[in-house]
Design a protein around this motif. Structure first.
Motif, PDB file in Angstrom:
ATOM      1  N   THR A 177       0.815  -1.156   0.054  1.00 40.91           N
ATOM      2  CA  THR A 177       0.031  -0.178  -0.081  1.00 40.91           C
ATOM      3  C   THR A 177       0.828   1.161  -0.183  1.00 40.91           C
ATOM      4  O   THR A 177       0.380   2.394  -0.712  1.00 40.91           O
ATOM      5  CB  THR A 177      -1.001   0.140   1.235  1.00 40.91           C
ATOM      6  OG1 THR A 177      -1.774  -1.296   1.234  1.00 40.91           O
ATOM      7  CG2 THR A 177      -1.637   1.063   1.246  1.00 40.91           C
ATOM      8  N   GLY A 221      -7.424  -0.918   0.105  1.00 39.80           N
ATOM      9  CA  GLY A 221      -7.435  -0.339   1.531  1.00 39.80           C
ATOM     10  C   GLY A 221      -8.775  -0.881   2.053  1.00 39.80           C
ATOM     11  O   GLY A 221      -9.084  -1.689   2.941  1.00 39.80           O
ATOM     12  N   SER A 277      -9.610  -3.993   4.810  1.00 39.81           N
ATOM     13  CA  SER A 277     -10.220  -3.610   5.767  1.00 39.81           C
ATOM     14  C   SER A 277     -11.326  -4.817   5.948  1.00 39.81           C
ATOM     15  O   SER A 277     -11.724  -5.264   7.212  1.00 39.81           O
ATOM     16  CB  SER A 277     -10.880  -2.390   5.952  1.00 39.81           C
ATOM     17  OG  SER A 277      -9.838  -1.408   5.713  1.00 39.81           O
TER      18      SER A 277
END
Length: 650
Positions: free
Chosen positions: A559, A643, A647
């Protein structure tokens, strides 16, 4: 009136007026274009010329190396008749049937009438032309149309891949101003080191031979870099059977050399450090990995480590490894406070390479190996806490601190932002060296420094810098000799070189005539750093090459890596590899335009790459996409989606 190519190349600082005159004389004999003549004579690198021309014609370029390695489907070659390809010196590279767009490489991509003729003959709607050298395109036609496997071998012998240096410059034999008679040693280094020798005709003075034994740039004809790559491959194969140590030595070599570079080790010292990293575990039991951390936690392990410390050097006795490699391997288990083994050596009596390797090796073992002496793999934070607590005892405090910086990913981010480019400073005075480092760092550049002129010479040989700063403390004769070497080598002829010193007017003129880009006083390091920044930006403006940046997700998670590339709107190829799994994303101005993974391409390949939990990566800002783009996705959006996905699975 438009300026001729030779004038434009001289203005760009890529060649000298004398080089252009030589190429013009060669042109009268061969009838070739001026650019081809400059490359044929070894006066200008192929990539430098193509970068310059591509910028002028607002296109991209393809080098001989890429044309040699390209895989061109037969249906693409069939689009353009071979007779037309030969007559017009063009080669088809890719065809997009949906857009009816044919990509070609041509020596004259600006020739609109030629592109229109190709579009008419091939029945396509649009022709996109990359630029390449005529000789390289001709070789590619022989290889891809006629299947000639020797096409590029013939080309290499002609000079593109093995350029010769300009033989015009004669060294100044005057050594007055040196004050210490040290010029012969550096000039000898230039003459005898196989990595530095070029096919000059008497450009260097005849020199004494007292440094010959210290200058083994190859072993038995094998280049140092090739030797390192060979042991990398062999050790990697041996580690395949060890689940927690696959790729360990390669990762150790890479991270240790990053730390070594940060601590001012010269390129040849870094090469020895890398060799030691690859060899450090050979001849030792596969079920145990001995490190400073494991030895300190278990007395039995420490006793065994003492017995096995010299196993790698005994295995390689017949190879005649550099002394520095043997020293690092022998001191790998020595602790900073003297509590290590086998000799109980302590502090700076332990070689810097051993202090670096032992610290990085302990960190990697603690985080990767659940069978370490602690009985479990630690988190990165826990392992760094171990280094901090044991700094001054097991580990050199400075080395431990820099390992922490490397693991933060900040150094990798910095290198990616600067496309791998870096400034190197050679300065013997520690105070000036430190001040220059800090001043250049404040300007946002990647910078490393070393205390010897030999480090600068190694950097030139390995084409490892984008601005070189040389201190006049090394003596005007040695600095002048290095400048002359740099300017008579095609690889470094356009390299900006700043000299730090306050010579008299005569010596200043001598330095500038030898090839210094500028001379400035070392007392005002902020002013000197500003000059470095200007030279750095000018090099980029004149198409100075970027450099490959290597790392791993351990140092910079995916990331964060993608965020860094997106923020800089980066272009180039991001190659990802984990054991036998590998693929790449190709970027154009912050967008993913192509993805390849395990035989897949497109969206599915991109998603498969993004799901890799661990990987080593390689970012090449100058990589060229020969295939036609099939994606158009902003990296910012990719990061957001990644992301959200992580999550959801957390």
């Amino acid at each position: 009136m438009a300026k001729r190519l030779g004038e434009r190349l001289v203005e760009a600082g890529l060649v000298t007026t004398e080089a252009v005159e030589k190429a013009l004389d060669h042109q009268k004999i061969t009838g070739h274009k001026l650019g081809d003549c400059l490359v044929d004579l070894g006066l200008l690198q192929e990539a430098a010329l193509l970068r310059f021309l591509a910028a002028e014609f607002q296109t991209r370029f393809v080098t001989a190396d890429k044309l040699a390695k390209a895989k061109l489907p037969s249906d693409v070659l069939d689009k353009l008749p071979v007779r037309m390809a030969e007559a017009q010196n063009v080669l088809p590279l890719a065809y997009d049937s949906d857009r009816k767009l044919l990509s070609i490489v041509a020596a004259e991509p600006q020739n609109k009438s030629l592109l229109d003729e190709i579009a008419l003959v091939t029945g396509v709607s649009e022709v996109y032309a990359y630029i390449g050298l005529r000789s390289a395109i001709a070789a590619a036609i022989r290889k891809h149309y006629y299947g000639d496997p020797t096409a590029f071998a013939t080309l290499e012998s002609g000079g593109i891949q093995a350029p010769r240096a300009d033989a015009s410059a004669q060294p100044n034999s005057d050594t007055s101003g040196s004050g210490r008679g040290s010029a012969p040693s550096l000039q000898l280094r230039i003459e005898t080191d196989p990595r530095l020798r070029t096919h000059r005709s008497g450009t260097q003075a005849r020199l004494p031979t007292q440094m010959r034994e210290a200058l083994s740039g190859s072993r038995s004809g094998v280049a140092e870099s090739d030797f390192i790559e060979t042991i990398n491959i062999l050790v990697g194969l041996l580690e395949q059977e060890r689940p927690h140590h696959r790729g360990h030595s390669a990762q150790l070599a890479r991270q240790a050399t990053i730390v070594g570079r940060r601590m001012g080790m010269a390129p040849r010292e870094l090469a020895s450090l890398a060799m030691a990293a690859y060899l450090h575990d050979l001849g030792k039991p596969a079920e145990r990995h001995y490190t400073l951390a494991s030895n300190a936690a278990n007395a039995d392990w420490k006793s065994e480590a003492k017995r096995l410390a010299r196993a790698p050097t005994r295995l390689f006795e017949a190879v005649h490894l550099p002394v520095a490699v043997n020293t690092i391997l022998a001191q790998l288990y020595e602790a900073y406070d003297g509590s290590g083994t086998p000799q109980g050596t302590k502090g700076e009596e332990i070689s810097l390479g051993a202090r670096i390797l032992s610290t990085v090796d302990s960190f990697l073992d603690l985080t990767k190996n659940p069978s370490n002496a602690h009985g479990k793999a630690l988190s990165k934070a826990q392992a760094l806490d171990h280094l901090r607590k044991n700094a001054g005892a097991l580990y050199d405090p400075v080395v431990a601190d820099i390992v922490g910086q490397v693991q933060s990913g900040e150094l990798l981010r910095h290198r990616i932002v600067q496309d791998g480019r870096q400034v190197l400073i050679a300065e013997s005075d520690e105070a000036t060296r430190t001040d220059m480092l800090e001043s250049v760092l404040r300007l946002g550049l990647v910078v490393h420094a070393f205390s010897t002129l030999e480090g600068a010479l190694d950097a030139l040989a390995q084409q490892d810098c984008d601005v070189l700063v040389l201190s006049l403390r090394f003596g005007i004769a040695d600095v002048t000799a290095l400048l002359q070497y740099a300017r008579t080598s095609p690889e470094s002829s356009g390299l900006p070189i700043l000299v730090l010193g306050e010579p008299d007017n005569s010596s200043r003129d001598r330095l500038l005539m030898a090839g210094a880009s500028a001379v400035t006083a070392p007392s005002d390091t902020d002013k000197a750093a500003a000059m470095v920044k200007q030279l750095y930006e000018d090099r980029i403006l004149h198409n100075g090459p970027a450099r490959v940046v290597r790392g791993s997700y351990d140092e910079l998670p995916l990331t964060e890596l993608l965020k860094t590339l997106a923020a800089g709107r980066k272009s180039g190829r991001l190659h990802l590899r984990h054991h036998s799994l590998e693929g790449y994303l190709h970027l154009e101005h912050g967008k993913v335009v192509y993805a390849s993974y395990a035989g897949q391409t497109g969206e599915s390949a991109m998603q498969a790459l993004l799901q890799m939990k661990q990987a080593d990566f390689q970012y090449d800002p100058d990589s060229l996409l020969l295939e036609l783009p099939h994606l158009d996705k902003d990296l910012d959006q990719v990061v957001k989606e990644l992301g959200v996905r992580r999550s959801a699975t957390a």
